[in-house]
Enzyme design. Sequence first.
Site, PDB file in Angstrom:
ATOM      1  N   SER A   1     -23.625   2.435 -13.581  1.00  0.00           N
ATOM      2  CA  SER A   1     -23.163   2.516 -14.966  1.00  0.00           C
ATOM      3  C   SER A   1     -23.493   3.895 -15.515  1.00  0.00           C
ATOM      4  CB  SER A   1     -23.875   1.453 -15.811  1.00  0.00           C
ATOM      5  OG  SER A   1     -23.695   1.684 -17.202  1.00  0.00           O
TER       6      SER A   1
ATOM      7  N   TYR B   1     -31.235  -2.943 -18.423  1.00  0.00           N
ATOM      8  CA  TYR B   1     -29.947  -2.665 -17.799  1.00  0.00           C
ATOM      9  C   TYR B   1     -29.937  -1.264 -17.181  1.00  0.00           C
ATOM     10  CZ  TYR B   1     -24.863  -2.275 -17.279  1.00  0.00           C
ATOM     11  OH  TYR B   1     -23.593  -2.107 -16.786  1.00  0.00           O
TER      12      TYR B   1
END
Length: 260
Positions: A153, A166
Site C-alpha cells: 500500500s 495497517y
Amino acid sequence: MSHSHPHPPFQPDDTRIAGRLAGRRILVTGAASGIGRAIAELFLRAGARVLALDRHRPADFAGDAELWLACEADITDPQAVERAVQSAVGTFGGLDGVVNAAGIANTDWADEVSLDDWKRVIDVNLTGTFNVCRAALPEMRAAGAGTIVNLSSGQGLQPFKQRSAYAASKAGVIAFSKSIAMEWAPQVRVNTICPGAVDTPMVRGGYTAEQLHSQVGPRYALERIGEPQEIALAALYLSSDESSFVTGITLAVDGGRSYH
C-alpha cells in the site's frame, strides 16, 4: 468518475490483453471483491487459468468455467492455504504464479488499537502473504519458473496517522518481498505493488463518495483516486513475460500519492 480527466482510468479491450498470460496458472487471493476480483478477471481475459481464493467463496467469473477454480480459504490458516494450492495442482496440473491481494484495514489510533486488532491486521496482511508465498513455492519451482506479486500500500511507503497497524503490516510486505526476491531467485521473480486509494468496498467503508471526491482525490498529483482495473494492469505486467528482467521492485501505482 468523470472521463474529462486528462488521465482517465484505462480500460483495455481484449485485443490488447489476449494471450499475455497464455498457459500460466496463477493463484489470486482476495478474489471475491475489489482489487483481487479485478486481477482475477483481467488474468482470465489474458489467458491464464486462475485459482480464485478468498475467505468468502468468490462468485462465478465470466467466460470458460474450465479456466478458473473458486476456493474458500482463510489465508491465516496455513493448512487451508496448502489445501487450496493442492486444489490448483489437481485441477490445473501445477502453479506458475501468485498474486496476494487479500487484506484488511484498520484506522485506530496507535494508543487505542486493541492488541487483538493489531494482531489480526498483521496476521492477515503480512503473515497471510507469507503463508501463501511459502505454500506456492514448491509448485513454482517444480514448474521451472514463477512470479509473485504482493500487494502492499502507499501506507507502506508513506504512512499517516490512524494507520499504524495497517502501515506496519504493509511495510512488512515490502521488506518480506524484497527478501524472498533475493532468496528465491532465479527461479521465482517477486515484486510488490503499492496502490493508493482505490475505489473498492474496503476504501468506501472508510469514506463517503463525497469525501473520496472532495478530500481524498485532491491529495494525489493526478487529483483522483484509482480504479481496481488500474492496479490489475500493473499486476498483469509483473506476472507476464514482459517483466522478465524485473524482480525485487516496489511499484507505487498511486496517482502520485507517495511523493505528492
